[in-house]
Motif scaffolding. Structure first.
Motif, PDB file in Angstrom:
ATOM      1  N   SER A 195       5.947  11.418  -5.288  1.00 17.42           N
ATOM      2  CA  SER A 195       5.288  12.595  -5.871  1.00 17.42           C
ATOM      3  C   SER A 195       6.336  13.633  -6.262  1.00 17.42           C
ATOM      4  O   SER A 195       7.405  13.712  -5.661  1.00 17.42           O
ATOM      5  CB  SER A 195       4.321  13.188  -4.850  1.00 17.42           C
ATOM      6  N   GLU A 223       3.551   2.712   4.439  1.00 15.07           N
ATOM      7  CA  GLU A 223       2.615   3.420   3.547  1.00 15.07           C
ATOM      8  C   GLU A 223       3.212   4.630   2.839  1.00 15.07           C
ATOM      9  O   GLU A 223       2.752   5.002   1.763  1.00 15.07           O
ATOM     10  CB  GLU A 223       1.374   3.849   4.337  1.00 15.07           C
ATOM     11  N   ARG A 224       4.252   5.235   3.395  1.00 15.43           N
ATOM     12  CA  ARG A 224       4.817   6.434   2.772  1.00 15.43           C
ATOM     13  C   ARG A 224       5.782   6.054   1.643  1.00 15.43           C
ATOM     14  O   ARG A 224       6.417   5.006   1.693  1.00 15.43           O
ATOM     15  CB  ARG A 224       5.559   7.289   3.807  1.00 15.43           C
ATOM     16  N   SER A 225       5.917   6.944   0.670  1.00 16.79           N
ATOM     17  CA  SER A 225       6.843   6.692  -0.439  1.00 16.79           C
ATOM     18  C   SER A 225       8.289   6.749   0.068  1.00 16.79           C
ATOM     19  O   SER A 225       8.563   7.381   1.096  1.00 16.79           O
ATOM     20  CB  SER A 225       6.643   7.716  -1.557  1.00 16.79           C
ATOM     21  N   LYS A 249       0.825  -1.224   0.000  1.00 13.66           N
ATOM     22  CA  LYS A 249       0.000   0.000   0.000  1.00 13.66           C
ATOM     23  C   LYS A 249       0.852   1.264   0.000  1.00 13.66           C
ATOM     24  O   LYS A 249       0.357   2.357   0.266  1.00 13.66           O
ATOM     25  CB  LYS A 249      -0.910   0.001   1.243  1.00 13.66           C
ATOM     26  N   ARG A 250       2.139   1.120  -0.304  1.00 12.44           N
ATOM     27  CA  ARG A 250       3.032   2.272  -0.284  1.00 12.44           C
ATOM     28  C   ARG A 250       2.633   3.307  -1.336  1.00 12.44           C
ATOM     29  O   ARG A 250       2.322   2.963  -2.476  1.00 12.44           O
ATOM     30  CB  ARG A 250       4.477   1.818  -0.518  1.00 12.44           C
ATOM     31  N   GLU A 251       2.648   4.580  -0.929  1.00 16.71           N
ATOM     32  CA  GLU A 251       2.307   5.668  -1.853  1.00 16.71           C
ATOM     33  C   GLU A 251       3.358   5.777  -2.956  1.00 16.71           C
ATOM     34  O   GLU A 251       4.534   5.513  -2.726  1.00 16.71           O
ATOM     35  CB  GLU A 251       2.234   7.004  -1.095  1.00 16.71           C
ATOM     36  N   GLU A 252       2.934   6.197  -4.128  1.00 12.03           N
ATOM     37  CA  GLU A 252       3.866   6.446  -5.229  1.00 12.03           C
ATOM     38  C   GLU A 252       4.623   7.745  -4.943  1.00 12.03           C
ATOM     39  O   GLU A 252       4.059   8.682  -4.365  1.00 12.03           O
ATOM     40  CB  GLU A 252       3.107   6.587  -6.556  1.00 12.03           C
TER      41      GLU A 252
END
Length: 338
Positions: free
Chosen positions: A182, A218-220, A177-180
């Protein structure tokens, strides 16, 4: 060779989001002829005593896509499976390397994960390395292939083989679920995450592990790199020191692996390779896993980090710590001395 790898390293391959740059040591062979290679391998297998050198020099100098073509031509001509033939011809550490190369990187990772959890006891070291060092995109692919190969869900196997907060962290990572990353740097979110990590750990009595897991999983990666820098303005200890103070055992190893991979993944692997060859009895399983799984991804960069960190090339270290056909295969996969 260096020019080719440099060029390949600058390419961002992939779909939907950027993939990590590639720095492979194994690149497509020029003047490739799958039929000729298949014929040579067949002769090498049928030779009295088996000609391992021919098998090694062909299969370690071809990409996975080229090896698949060789396997197709071999089966077409000999009416039998190349992997089965190689299994019958080879043994020991060399067999592990060559059979590993006959799988795609994703298949190899899936098999290694399965092996780390199958049977009595769990190989936590392998499990931590494989789950914590793979990108979101890689984990998504691994889960899919794992399901196809073993008719099981990776999440269920991880949950069944681990427990407590260690299980929660691995499962959070496997869920991918890691963010892409940005293009916009959110300084407010960076500051907030750094403060929350501090308040959930060092600042209080007892660690709020779930909060740590959520942020770590979860964080990029670029966001977390900045969070760890900012963290130093809140905590008297850096992130790695904080982890060592707050958690222990497999959970500690997992969080430390994540931080090391976020900061410099290739240096993480260089350190693992050095550790595997530090003692008299070389950890061949670790050595094989890293070299085989990274040779078409970033092994050239790992070699660079290894030399920078230890003042001696990975090629030279493998030459000193291994021997025979196993050594020959690993050295070929390193792509030469740097």
């Amino acid at each position: 060779m260096a020019l080719v790898s440099e060029f390949l390293g600058q390419l961002t391959l992939g779909h939907g989001g950027l993939r990590e740059p590639r720095f492979p040591t194994v690149v497509p062979a020029r003047d490739f002829d799958a039929e000729r290679d298949a014929s040579w391998i067949d002769t090498a297998i049928k030779t009295k005593g088996v000609d391992e050198h021919v098998i090694i020099d062909i299969l370690t100098r071809r990409t996975y896509a080229q090896r698949r073509e060789i396997a197709f031509e071999y089966e077409r001509k000999e009416k039998k499976d190349l992997v089965t033939a190689l299994k019958g011809a080879l043994s020991g550490s060399l067999e592990s390397v060559i059979l590993g190369l006959m799988k795609s990187t994703t298949q190899f990772d899936a098999f290694e994960l399965r092996a780390s959890m199958k049977g009595l006891g769990t190989d936590e070291e392998s499990l931590i390395e494989l789950v914590c060092s793979r990108s979101n995109e890689e984990l998504v692919e691994i889960k899919k292939v794992y399901r196809e190969l073993f008719k099981k869900e990776l999440e269920k196997d991880v949950a069944g083989d681990t427990s407590g907060d260690f299980a929660k962290l691995l499962l959070a990572l496997v869920q991918a679920k890691r963010e892409e990353p940005s293009n916009v740097v959110d300084y407010e979110k960076i500051d907030n995450d750094a403060r929350v990590l501090y308040e959930a750990g060092v600042k209080r009595k007892g660690t709020d592990v779930i909060t740590w897991i959520n942020i770590f999983s979860e964080r990029s990666v670029p966001h977390l790199q900045k969070v760890f820098e900012r963290y130093n303005s809140y905590s008297p200890y850096d992130m790695k020191e904080s982890i060592r103070k707050e958690v222990k055992g497999d959970l500690e190893k997992s969080f430390l692996t994540l931080v090391e991979c976020f900061e410099n993944k290739q240096l993480y692997f260089a350190n693992k390779l050095n550790d595997a060859m530090k003692t008299k009895s070389v950890k061949e399983k670790v050595l094989t896993r890293i070299i085989v799984s990274r040779c078409e991804i970033d092994l050239m960069k790992i070699c660079t980090e290894f030399k920078r960190q230890f003042g001696k090339s990975l090629y030279q270290t493998i030459s000193e710590q291994t021997k025979g056909d196993y050594q020959r295969a690993l050295l070929n996969l390193c792509g030469g001395d740097n």
